[in-house]
Design a protein around this motif. Structure first.
Motif, PDB file in Angstrom:
ATOM      1  N   GLN A  15       0.788  -1.231   0.000  1.00 28.96           N
ATOM      2  CA  GLN A  15       0.000   0.000   0.000  1.00 28.96           C
ATOM      3  C   GLN A  15       0.825   1.289   0.000  1.00 28.96           C
ATOM      4  N   ASN A  27      -3.975   5.825  -5.434  1.00 31.70           N
ATOM      5  CA  ASN A  27      -4.575   6.379  -4.223  1.00 31.70           C
ATOM      6  C   ASN A  27      -3.497   7.035  -3.370  1.00 31.70           C
ATOM      7  N   ASN A  63      -3.769   8.526  -0.771  1.00 31.02           N
ATOM      8  CA  ASN A  63      -4.090   8.363   0.652  1.00 31.02           C
ATOM      9  C   ASN A  63      -3.746   6.962   1.154  1.00 31.02           C
ATOM     10  N   ALA A  80      -9.172   0.776  -4.089  1.00 31.03           N
ATOM     11  CA  ALA A  80      -9.063   1.716  -5.202  1.00 31.03           C
ATOM     12  C   ALA A  80      -9.434   0.931  -6.454  1.00 31.03           C
ATOM     13  N   PHE A 137     -10.507   6.448  -6.059  1.00 27.46           N
ATOM     14  CA  PHE A 137     -10.329   5.946  -4.703  1.00 27.46           C
ATOM     15  C   PHE A 137     -11.386   6.580  -3.806  1.00 27.46           C
ATOM     16  N   GLU A 138     -11.493   6.092  -2.582  1.00 27.81           N
ATOM     17  CA  GLU A 138     -12.531   6.422  -1.598  1.00 27.81           C
ATOM     18  C   GLU A 138     -13.815   5.655  -1.929  1.00 27.81           C
TER      19      GLU A 138
END
Length: 233
Positions: free
Chosen positions: A58, A67, A69, A74, A89-90
């Motif tokens: 990650q 992503n 974040n 994703a 993403f999210e």
């Protein structure tokens, strides 16, 4: 970017079938949201397991390129708006995107759309983050902290949020009346309290009949049962 191969993440996790959606996930509550939606919509996809404990997954430049974040899930859709590939993403954004793409589980317009979105945002801004804290202080490393105040705070807030949901479900099978992306966002987190955290008593969930029946209905759906297994070890 005009082709799936333009996305750096595909160099590390090579698509098995470049013409279908590429999902980068793990079967956590957030990961399950997206895989359940894909299964419910009947969309074809390749699933790539991303470890959240291995920095070689990650936190790699390839994953961060999709992503920034560094969280799962994703997604890449090779057939995005206007036929061009798109990365998203999210989970809330992914669920909305897939709802709009397929015309399923998210009303296209009007009050029903906003009623669905407000409960989706309720999960993202409240239920998910608070339940995550319950898990940390009840089941994981936070349980070693002797000070009871943070644990009590999150138990109480989880209980309050579950009370809101329990009231909303009175006389309804699903949160807005019709099965939707809001249910796909909420259901996996309720399952985690029951199955992973084993914190139904501490959050008061064990005494909320509407929530318990709702979770049972959610878990009985074949697409949910399939989605839960996606990204498993």
């Amino acid at each position: 970017m005009t082709a799936l191969s333009d996305f750096p993440i595909t160099r590390r996790w090579q698509p098995k079938r470049p013409d279908v959606i590429q999902l980068y996930t793990l079967n956590t509550p957030n990961g399950i949201k997206t895989s359940v939606m894909l299964e419910e919509c009947g969309l074809d996809y390749d699933a790539h397991r991303i470890s959240i404990s291995d920095p070689e997954d990650q936190f790699t430049p390839e994953f961060l390129s999709l992503n920034p974040n560094n969280k799962i899930p994703a997604m890449l859709d090779p057939n995005g708006p206007d036929g061009a590939p798109i990365g998203i993403f999210e989970t809330g954004a992914i669920l909305i995107y897939l709802g709009d793409k397929t015309g399923k589980f998210l009303p296209k317009s009007g009050a029903a759309r906003y009623h669905t979105l407000q409960w989706l945002m309720w999960q993202m801004g409240g239920l998910g983050p608070m339940f995550g804290q319950v898990g940390f202080f009840h089941r994981y490393k936070g349980k070693e902290i002797e000070d009871p105040r943070p644990r009590t705070r999150y138990y109480n807030e989880a209980r309050r949020l579950l009370g809101v949901l329990n009231k909303q479900l009175e006389g309804r099978d699903w949160i807005t009346g019709e099965y939707s992306i809001a249910d796909m966002a909420v259901g996996p987190w309720l399952r985690t309290v029951r199955v992973n955290y084993e914190a139904e008593a501490e959050t008061g969930m064990d005494g909320m009949a509407n929530v318990q029946a709702y979770l049972d209905r959610f878990l009985a759906r074949p697409a949910v049962q399939r989605g839960i297994l996606v990204g498993a070890a």
